[in-house]
Design a protein around this motif. Structure first.
Motif, PDB file in Angstrom:
ATOM      1  N   SER A 107       6.542   8.268  -5.328  1.00 19.37           N
ATOM      2  CA  SER A 107       5.292   7.889  -4.685  1.00 19.37           C
ATOM      3  C   SER A 107       5.379   6.408  -4.333  1.00 19.37           C
ATOM      4  O   SER A 107       6.383   5.741  -4.619  1.00 19.37           O
ATOM      5  N   LEU A 108       4.324   5.887  -3.720  1.00 22.08           N
ATOM      6  CA  LEU A 108       4.318   4.504  -3.245  1.00 22.08           C
ATOM      7  C   LEU A 108       3.064   3.795  -3.723  1.00 22.08           C
ATOM      8  O   LEU A 108       1.974   4.373  -3.708  1.00 22.08           O
ATOM      9  N   ILE A 109       3.223   2.549  -4.154  1.00 20.92           N
ATOM     10  CA  ILE A 109       2.082   1.686  -4.471  1.00 20.92           C
ATOM     11  C   ILE A 109       1.990   0.647  -3.371  1.00 20.92           C
ATOM     12  O   ILE A 109       2.978  -0.034  -3.061  1.00 20.92           O
ATOM     13  N   ILE A 110       0.820   0.506  -2.775  1.00 23.97           N
ATOM     14  CA  ILE A 110       0.655  -0.465  -1.694  1.00 23.97           C
ATOM     15  C   ILE A 110      -0.749  -1.067  -1.758  1.00 23.97           C
ATOM     16  O   ILE A 110      -1.715  -0.399  -2.130  1.00 23.97           O
ATOM     17  N   PHE A 111      -0.830  -2.345  -1.395  1.00 25.55           N
ATOM     18  CA  PHE A 111      -2.109  -3.053  -1.352  1.00 25.55           C
ATOM     19  C   PHE A 111      -2.412  -3.349   0.112  1.00 25.55           C
ATOM     20  O   PHE A 111      -1.828  -4.278   0.690  1.00 25.55           O
ATOM     21  N   PRO A 112      -3.305  -2.574   0.723  1.00 26.61           N
ATOM     22  CA  PRO A 112      -3.579  -2.748   2.157  1.00 26.61           C
ATOM     23  C   PRO A 112      -4.021  -4.152   2.537  1.00 26.61           C
ATOM     24  O   PRO A 112      -3.781  -4.595   3.659  1.00 26.61           O
ATOM     25  N   SER A 113      -4.667  -4.881   1.616  1.00 31.65           N
ATOM     26  CA  SER A 113      -5.128  -6.227   1.948  1.00 31.65           C
ATOM     27  C   SER A 113      -3.983  -7.225   1.977  1.00 31.65           C
ATOM     28  O   SER A 113      -4.135  -8.339   2.478  1.00 31.65           O
ATOM     29  N   GLY A 124      -0.884  -0.735   7.714  1.00 31.86           N
ATOM     30  CA  GLY A 124       0.387  -0.214   7.219  1.00 31.86           C
ATOM     31  C   GLY A 124       0.256   1.025   6.370  1.00 31.86           C
ATOM     32  O   GLY A 124       0.990   2.002   6.559  1.00 31.86           O
ATOM     33  N   ALA A 125      -0.674   1.017   5.437  1.00 34.28           N
ATOM     34  CA  ALA A 125      -0.860   2.172   4.550  1.00 34.28           C
ATOM     35  C   ALA A 125      -1.255   3.409   5.346  1.00 34.28           C
ATOM     36  O   ALA A 125      -0.810   4.523   5.046  1.00 34.28           O
ATOM     37  N   LEU A 126      -2.081   3.219   6.361  1.00 33.76           N
ATOM     38  CA  LEU A 126      -2.536   4.342   7.183  1.00 33.76           C
ATOM     39  C   LEU A 126      -1.381   4.948   7.976  1.00 33.76           C
ATOM     40  O   LEU A 126      -1.240   6.168   8.055  1.00 33.76           O
ATOM     41  N   VAL A 127      -0.560   4.077   8.556  1.00 33.61           N
ATOM     42  CA  VAL A 127       0.579   4.550   9.351  1.00 33.61           C
ATOM     43  C   VAL A 127       1.578   5.286   8.461  1.00 33.61           C
ATOM     44  O   VAL A 127       2.084   6.351   8.820  1.00 33.61           O
ATOM     45  N   ILE A 128       1.847   4.737   7.283  1.00 36.74           N
ATOM     46  CA  ILE A 128       2.778   5.378   6.349  1.00 36.74           C
ATOM     47  C   ILE A 128       2.246   6.745   5.928  1.00 36.74           C
ATOM     48  O   ILE A 128       2.996   7.722   5.854  1.00 36.74           O
ATOM     49  N   ALA A 129       0.956   6.810   5.650  1.00 37.27           N
ATOM     50  CA  ALA A 129       0.351   8.085   5.245  1.00 37.27           C
ATOM     51  C   ALA A 129       0.450   9.117   6.368  1.00 37.27           C
ATOM     52  O   ALA A 129       0.766  10.285   6.134  1.00 37.27           O
TER      53      ALA A 129
END
Length: 204
Positions: A107-113, A124-129
């Protein structure tokens, strides 16, 4: 193997320094792999999230400067980290996590801010998802924001929210990005109030 070994050591260190990590609503995490999204509040959040969501293993982004040290590079590579040049991010910022998520093991941990001092959400998080076809799972950390607070054994709380699914057909227009940014922000606000109605984050 290395990741699991390090996780055991870190879990023991957290227990010695602070006591048990309090994890709430882990049952909301979907089956399979996913993308943990969180507001960035302190540098040790990725560690706490990885512990809270175990046995799942996670990828995470790390600034490219950290990979210049050979010892640190070895640790980061074996901990599923991948380098990101924040000044000049290239296609790999999206390609590496998407490929890893599609493989199904991590899985991936990401901080959109992006940073602890920014409230502006990035896409970025939206595109990756969207590209990986994996859900976003909102999560928040409530607890000490300084190492002194950790040593005083102030409670550290992790709260998971319901998954957010993005239809692959969704176009990443400014309008849709703003829509999902708000969905994420609302999810974090809900989790904060659910965990502690009096909680208010103040950046250190």
């Amino acid at each position: 193997m290395f990741y699991r070994f390090v996780r055991l050591i870190v879990r023991f260190i957290v227990w010695v320094l602070n006591g048990h990590l309090h994890v709430h609503h882990k049952e909301r995490i979907p089956s399979g792999n996913y993308i943990l999204v969180a507001p960035h509040r302190t540098w040790w959040e990725p560690i706490m999230f990885a512990l809270a969501a175990s046995p799942m293993e996670f990828m995470f982004m790390a600034k490219i400067e950290l990979f210049k040290n050979p010892v640190l590079r070895f640790i980061l590579n074996h901990a599923h980290a991948f380098p990101v040049d924040r000044k000049h991010p290239g296609p790999s910022v999206l390609k590496i996590p998407v490929k890893g998520l599609k493989a199904g093991k991590l899985s991936l941990i990401i901080f959109p801010s992006g940073t602890r001092h920014s409230s502006e959400l990035k896409s970025g998080a939206l595109v990756i998802a969207k590209l990986s076809k994996k859900p976003l799972v909102p999560v928040v950390y409530q607890g000490p924001l300084t190492f002194k607070g950790v040593l005083k054994r102030k409670p550290m709380e992790i709260c998971f929210g319901d998954p957010i699914y993005i239809d692959r057909r969704t176009k990443m227009t400014h309008e849709n990005e703003a829509k999902y940014d708000q969905i994420m922000q609302d999810a974090w606000n809900k989790l904060d109030k659910e965990q502690n109605p009096d909680f208010h984050y103040v950046a250190k």
